[in-house]
Write a protein that holds these residues in place. Structure first.
Motif, PDB file in Angstrom:
ATOM      1  N   VAL A  80       0.845  -1.205   0.000  1.00  0.00           N
ATOM      2  CA  VAL A  80       0.000   0.000   0.000  1.00  0.00           C
ATOM      3  C   VAL A  80       0.874   1.246   0.000  1.00  0.00           C
ATOM      4  CG1 VAL A  80      -1.646   1.344   1.367  1.00  0.00           C
ATOM      5  CG2 VAL A  80      -1.971  -1.126   1.095  1.00  0.00           C
ATOM      6  N   GLY A  81       1.905   1.241   0.830  1.00  0.00           N
ATOM      7  CA  GLY A  81       2.810   2.388   0.886  1.00  0.00           C
ATOM      8  C   GLY A  81       3.535   2.618  -0.420  1.00  0.00           C
ATOM      9  N   ALA A  82       3.904   1.524  -1.104  1.00  0.00           N
ATOM     10  CA  ALA A  82       4.590   1.668  -2.393  1.00  0.00           C
ATOM     11  C   ALA A  82       3.683   2.302  -3.429  1.00  0.00           C
ATOM     12  CB  ALA A  82       5.067   0.296  -2.874  1.00  0.00           C
ATOM     13  N   ILE A  83       2.404   1.941  -3.433  1.00  0.00           N
ATOM     14  CA  ILE A  83       1.460   2.574  -4.367  1.00  0.00           C
ATOM     15  C   ILE A  83       1.371   4.064  -4.077  1.00  0.00           C
ATOM     16  CG2 ILE A  83      -0.938   2.666  -5.147  1.00  0.00           C
ATOM     17  CD1 ILE A  83      -1.178  -0.300  -4.455  1.00  0.00           C
ATOM     18  N   ARG A  84       1.260   4.414  -2.812  1.00  0.00           N
ATOM     19  CA  ARG A  84       1.166   5.842  -2.459  1.00  0.00           C
ATOM     20  C   ARG A  84       2.451   6.590  -2.839  1.00  0.00           C
ATOM     21  NH1 ARG A  84      -3.538   6.298   0.122  1.00  0.00           N
ATOM     22  NH2 ARG A  84      -4.185   4.697   1.637  1.00  0.00           N
ATOM     23  N   GLU A  85       3.589   5.935  -2.685  1.00  0.00           N
ATOM     24  CA  GLU A  85       4.837   6.594  -3.052  1.00  0.00           C
ATOM     25  C   GLU A  85       4.906   6.830  -4.558  1.00  0.00           C
ATOM     26  OE1 GLU A  85       9.649   6.365  -2.245  1.00  0.00           O
ATOM     27  OE2 GLU A  85       8.332   4.797  -1.458  1.00  0.00           O
ATOM     28  N   VAL A  86       4.468   5.853  -5.355  1.00  0.00           N
ATOM     29  CA  VAL A  86       4.434   6.050  -6.803  1.00  0.00           C
ATOM     30  C   VAL A  86       3.546   7.246  -7.147  1.00  0.00           C
ATOM     31  CG1 VAL A  86       3.719   5.027  -9.014  1.00  0.00           C
ATOM     32  CG2 VAL A  86       4.940   3.640  -7.336  1.00  0.00           C
ATOM     33  N   ALA A  87       2.456   7.415  -6.408  1.00  0.00           N
ATOM     34  CA  ALA A  87       1.542   8.534  -6.666  1.00  0.00           C
ATOM     35  C   ALA A  87       2.203   9.888  -6.448  1.00  0.00           C
ATOM     36  CB  ALA A  87       0.312   8.412  -5.783  1.00  0.00           C
ATOM     37  N   THR A  88       3.274   9.932  -5.662  1.00  0.00           N
ATOM     38  CA  THR A  88       3.945  11.208  -5.394  1.00  0.00           C
ATOM     39  C   THR A  88       5.094  11.494  -6.350  1.00  0.00           C
ATOM     40  OG1 THR A  88       5.589  10.297  -3.853  1.00  0.00           O
ATOM     41  CG2 THR A  88       3.438  10.868  -2.948  1.00  0.00           C
ATOM     42  N   LEU A  89       5.432  10.517  -7.201  1.00  0.00           N
ATOM     43  CA  LEU A  89       6.583  10.682  -8.082  1.00  0.00           C
ATOM     44  C   LEU A  89       6.295  11.708  -9.169  1.00  0.00           C
ATOM     45  CD1 LEU A  89       7.569   6.939  -8.637  1.00  0.00           C
ATOM     46  CD2 LEU A  89       8.699   8.601  -7.139  1.00  0.00           C
ATOM     47  N   PRO A  90       7.335  12.314  -9.731  1.00  0.00           N
ATOM     48  CA  PRO A  90       7.124  13.194 -10.883  1.00  0.00           C
ATOM     49  C   PRO A  90       6.487  12.406 -12.026  1.00  0.00           C
ATOM     50  CG  PRO A  90       9.341  13.455  -9.999  1.00  0.00           C
ATOM     51  CD  PRO A  90       8.751  12.265  -9.308  1.00  0.00           C
ATOM     52  N   ASP A  91       5.541  13.003 -12.688  1.00  0.00           N
ATOM     53  CA  ASP A  91       4.879  12.361 -13.823  1.00  0.00           C
ATOM     54  C   ASP A  91       5.830  12.411 -15.017  1.00  0.00           C
ATOM     55  OD1 ASP A  91       3.252  11.478 -15.860  1.00  0.00           O
ATOM     56  OD2 ASP A  91       1.572  12.792 -15.364  1.00  0.00           O
ATOM     57  N   PRO A  92       6.237  11.255 -15.553  1.00  0.00           N
ATOM     58  CA  PRO A  92       7.181  11.293 -16.670  1.00  0.00           C
ATOM     59  C   PRO A  92       6.531  11.647 -18.005  1.00  0.00           C
ATOM     60  CG  PRO A  92       6.618   9.016 -16.171  1.00  0.00           C
ATOM     61  CD  PRO A  92       5.934   9.863 -15.132  1.00  0.00           C
ATOM     62  N   VAL A  93       5.224  11.511 -18.094  1.00  0.00           N
ATOM     63  CA  VAL A  93       4.542  11.697 -19.380  1.00  0.00           C
ATOM     64  C   VAL A  93       4.496  13.179 -19.746  1.00  0.00           C
ATOM     65  CG1 VAL A  93       2.399  11.352 -20.659  1.00  0.00           C
ATOM     66  CG2 VAL A  93       3.173   9.626 -19.020  1.00  0.00           C
ATOM     67  N   GLY A  94       4.886  13.475 -20.964  1.00  0.00           N
ATOM     68  CA  GLY A  94       4.857  14.852 -21.442  1.00  0.00           C
ATOM     69  C   GLY A  94       6.098  15.656 -21.126  1.00  0.00           C
ATOM     70  N   VAL A  95       7.042  15.069 -20.422  1.00  0.00           N
ATOM     71  CA  VAL A  95       8.283  15.781 -20.074  1.00  0.00           C
ATOM     72  C   VAL A  95       9.108  15.992 -21.343  1.00  0.00           C
ATOM     73  CG1 VAL A  95      10.463  15.614 -18.817  1.00  0.00           C
ATOM     74  CG2 VAL A  95       8.321  14.917 -17.712  1.00  0.00           C
ATOM     75  N   ILE A  96       9.562  17.216 -21.546  1.00  0.00           N
ATOM     76  CA  ILE A  96      10.455  17.537 -22.663  1.00  0.00           C
ATOM     77  C   ILE A  96      11.888  17.374 -22.164  1.00  0.00           C
ATOM     78  CG2 ILE A  96      11.153  19.260 -24.358  1.00  0.00           C
ATOM     79  CD1 ILE A  96       8.272  18.254 -24.659  1.00  0.00           C
ATOM     80  N   THR A  97      12.581  16.374 -22.688  1.00  0.00           N
ATOM     81  CA  THR A  97      13.924  16.072 -22.201  1.00  0.00           C
ATOM     82  C   THR A  97      15.003  16.856 -22.942  1.00  0.00           C
ATOM     83  OG1 THR A  97      14.156  14.195 -23.714  1.00  0.00           O
ATOM     84  CG2 THR A  97      13.210  13.756 -21.537  1.00  0.00           C
ATOM     85  N   ARG A  98      14.663  17.369 -24.116  1.00  0.00           N
ATOM     86  CA  ARG A  98      15.644  18.138 -24.883  1.00  0.00           C
ATOM     87  C   ARG A  98      14.905  19.039 -25.869  1.00  0.00           C
ATOM     88  NH1 ARG A  98      20.577  15.500 -28.520  1.00  0.00           N
ATOM     89  NH2 ARG A  98      21.386  17.449 -29.389  1.00  0.00           N
ATOM     90  N   ARG A  99      15.425  20.236 -26.093  1.00  0.00           N
ATOM     91  CA  ARG A  99      14.838  21.161 -27.067  1.00  0.00           C
ATOM     92  C   ARG A  99      15.968  21.949 -27.724  1.00  0.00           C
ATOM     93  NH1 ARG A  99      11.692  23.661 -23.921  1.00  0.00           N
ATOM     94  NH2 ARG A  99       9.648  22.811 -24.522  1.00  0.00           N
ATOM     95  N   GLU A 100      15.972  21.986 -29.035  1.00  0.00           N
ATOM     96  CA  GLU A 100      16.963  22.801 -29.734  1.00  0.00           C
ATOM     97  C   GLU A 100      16.346  23.394 -30.997  1.00  0.00           C
ATOM     98  OE1 GLU A 100      20.225  20.919 -31.819  1.00  0.00           O
ATOM     99  OE2 GLU A 100      19.317  18.948 -31.528  1.00  0.00           O
ATOM    100  N   THR A 101      16.874  24.523 -31.393  1.00  0.00           N
ATOM    101  CA  THR A 101      16.421  25.175 -32.617  1.00  0.00           C
ATOM    102  C   THR A 101      17.463  24.952 -33.706  1.00  0.00           C
ATOM    103  OG1 THR A 101      15.279  26.884 -31.337  1.00  0.00           O
ATOM    104  CG2 THR A 101      15.727  27.359 -33.660  1.00  0.00           C
ATOM    105  N   ARG A 102      17.017  24.392 -34.815  1.00  0.00           N
ATOM    106  CA  ARG A 102      17.893  24.087 -35.935  1.00  0.00           C
ATOM    107  C   ARG A 102      18.169  25.354 -36.750  1.00  0.00           C
ATOM    108  NH1 ARG A 102      20.952  20.629 -35.708  1.00  0.00           N
ATOM    109  NH2 ARG A 102      20.908  20.084 -37.936  1.00  0.00           N
ATOM    110  N   PRO A 103      19.213  25.350 -37.587  1.00  0.00           N
ATOM    111  CA  PRO A 103      19.544  26.543 -38.376  1.00  0.00           C
ATOM    112  C   PRO A 103      18.394  27.057 -39.241  1.00  0.00           C
ATOM    113  CG  PRO A 103      21.368  24.991 -38.423  1.00  0.00           C
ATOM    114  CD  PRO A 103      20.245  24.295 -37.738  1.00  0.00           C
ATOM    115  N   ASN A 104      17.502  26.155 -39.654  1.00  0.00           N
ATOM    116  CA  ASN A 104      16.385  26.601 -40.489  1.00  0.00           C
ATOM    117  C   ASN A 104      15.206  27.115 -39.676  1.00  0.00           C
ATOM    118  OD1 ASN A 104      15.375  24.248 -39.416  1.00  0.00           O
ATOM    119  ND2 ASN A 104      15.024  23.220 -41.379  1.00  0.00           N
ATOM    120  N   GLY A 105      15.332  27.145 -38.359  1.00  0.00           N
ATOM    121  CA  GLY A 105      14.295  27.711 -37.507  1.00  0.00           C
ATOM    122  C   GLY A 105      13.337  26.720 -36.897  1.00  0.00           C
ATOM    123  N   ILE A 106      13.354  25.445 -37.351  1.00  0.00           N
ATOM    124  CA  ILE A 106      12.453  24.482 -36.715  1.00  0.00           C
ATOM    125  C   ILE A 106      12.956  24.179 -35.301  1.00  0.00           C
ATOM    126  CG2 ILE A 106      11.723  23.439 -38.906  1.00  0.00           C
ATOM    127  CD1 ILE A 106      13.532  21.049 -38.232  1.00  0.00           C
TER     128      ILE A 106
END
Length: 418
Positions: A80-106
């Motif tokens: 039960v405690g492990a389930i509750r601990e998972v509920a407090t973890l950072p949500d990994p879904v939707g996290v942007i791990t890297r962002r860069e702008t290419r020379p052409n602007g994309i």
């Protein structure tokens, strides 16, 4: 209600789309409700587990397997405690791990998204039913659970509580699909569903994991066994090394992060081995050693080559005397399973040599192998341990149940202008 395995798997896939659309608050609320439901059903779960334990004892199941199977009030509370601990973890879904702008602007982004449908195949570990459900749902996935017949009553009781929480939160119960057919033919059929199952994760003995790897057409996270080593260096604090040894070998010998082999520097063998072997024997551990060990403690049983490659999962340890850290590293490279290795030393250069010469998933410096666990490493709990170098390596938490995709943002750029 769907009857065939394929129909049930399709239902799970459809539910995965619903889970993937839940926001962080909804997933946290769902997990806390699951924990509440399991806590409310604790007596039912323990009673169901008692039926599994009685059958296991009647079948002369080994002590290590019985330990993995057993649930009591404290262990249910921990789940039960492990389930509750998972509920407090950072949500990994939707996290942007890297962002860069290419020379052409994309703008090129890398974003974490759910894998989809996870197939968990496991043996006498009823806690996996809850751990896998919590981690998969937190990562936006649905899960198909195929436990072993030895824990079927326990698994059904746990899944019943968790599915009630899904229903109460308006999430399709098929997001947690427990298969109650323990036949291997059913497992093989599940592993062939390449258009539905995105990843299979087996947890159990080496035989089960090899069977899954050999019969699967879907991707498989593999972890055959845990042959974990402790190397006691010439510069080790011997009291510290003794604590690591006793914790790693004797606290729960039937788990994959328990120590199976100890390597001791020749120059400290005479001072360390008599103390270590005496303490191990006090705890009922059988010691098997090479000639170097037997030269110090004569009544130690002779270790075979097979002993150094063995995952005993029992109160047995293989011991070898080595000339230096290089010989320790060579031994681990030959006999190890890429799981967890430990060095006891006060010399930083030796520690770094040990760490960077081994490719094991977890390497410890002056810390117990028993910390090689998702909960202890900050993952909340773990869905398994990967010793294959795919998208995940080592203990796997919620983030390991996602993958990175590319998202490209532009303002009308084309690669080949007209």
């Amino acid at each position: 209600m769907p009857s065939s395995l394929r129909e049930r798997a399709i239902g799970c896939r459809d539910a995965a789309a619903v889970v993937a659309g839940l926001d962080t608050a909804a997933k946290r609320r769902l997990l806390h409700r699951m924990a509440d439901a399991l806590a409310a059903d604790a007596a039912l779960v323990i009673a169901a587990n008692r039926r599994d334990m009685d059958a296991a004892v009647a079948n002369a199941t080994s002590g290590a397997m019985l330990d993995r199977l057993r649930l009591d009030e404290g262990r249910v509370d921990a789940i039960v405690g492990a389930i509750r601990e998972v509920a407090t973890l950072p949500d990994p879904v939707g996290v942007i791990t890297r962002r860069e702008t290419r020379p052409n602007g994309i703008v090129v982004e890398r974003e974490r998204i759910p894998l989809g449908v996870i197939a968990m195949i496991y043996e006498a570990r009823p806690n996996v039913t809850a751990d896998a459900a919590a981690l998969c749902l937190m990562a936006g996935n649905a899960v198909i659970l195929r436990g072993g017949s030895d824990a079927m009553h326990s698994n059904v009781a746990i899944a019943t509580a968790l599915c009630r929480a899904l229903r109460e939160e308006g999430v399709p119960e098929s997001a947690l699909t427990l298969l109650d057919d323990p036949r291997r033919e059913t497992m093989v059929e599940l592993l062939q569903l390449t258009d539905i199952v995105d990843l299979a994760i087996p947890r159990g003995g080496e035989g089960l994991i090899r069977f899954v790897a050999e019969h699967a057409r879907v991707p498989v996270i593999k972890h055959y066994k845990g042959v974990c080593h402790l190397y006691v260096d010439v510069d080790a604090d011997q009291d510290l090394a003794l604590r690591l040894l006793m914790d790693g070998k004797t606290t729960r010998p039937g788990v994959c992060n328990a120590l199976e082999t100890m390597l001791v520097h020749r120059d400290v063998a005479a001072s360390f081995l008599p103390r270590a072997i005496a303490r191990l024997r006090e705890r009922g551990v059988e010691v098997r050693g090479d000639d170097g060990v037997r030269a110090v403690v004569a009544d130690v049983a002779t270790a075979s080559e097979d002993d150094y490659a063995a995952e005993f999962l029992d109160l047995i340890i293989a011991v070898r005397v080595v000339d230096d850290v290089e010989q320790a590293i060579a031994h681990i490279r030959r006999y190890g399973s890429d799981h967890t290795e430990v060095i006891a030393t006060r010399d930083e250069a030796t520690a770094e040599r040990f760490v960077h010469s081994l490719r094991s998933a977890v390497v410890m410096v002056n810390a117990s192998s028993r910390f090689s666990d998702g909960g202890e490493l900050g993952l909340g709990t773990e869905i398994g341990i990967s010793t294959t170098r795919l998208h995940a390596y080592g203990p796997m938490g919620a983030e390991s149940l996602t993958v990175e995709r590319f998202v490209v943002r532009g303002e009308g750029q084309v690669r080949h202008p007209a």
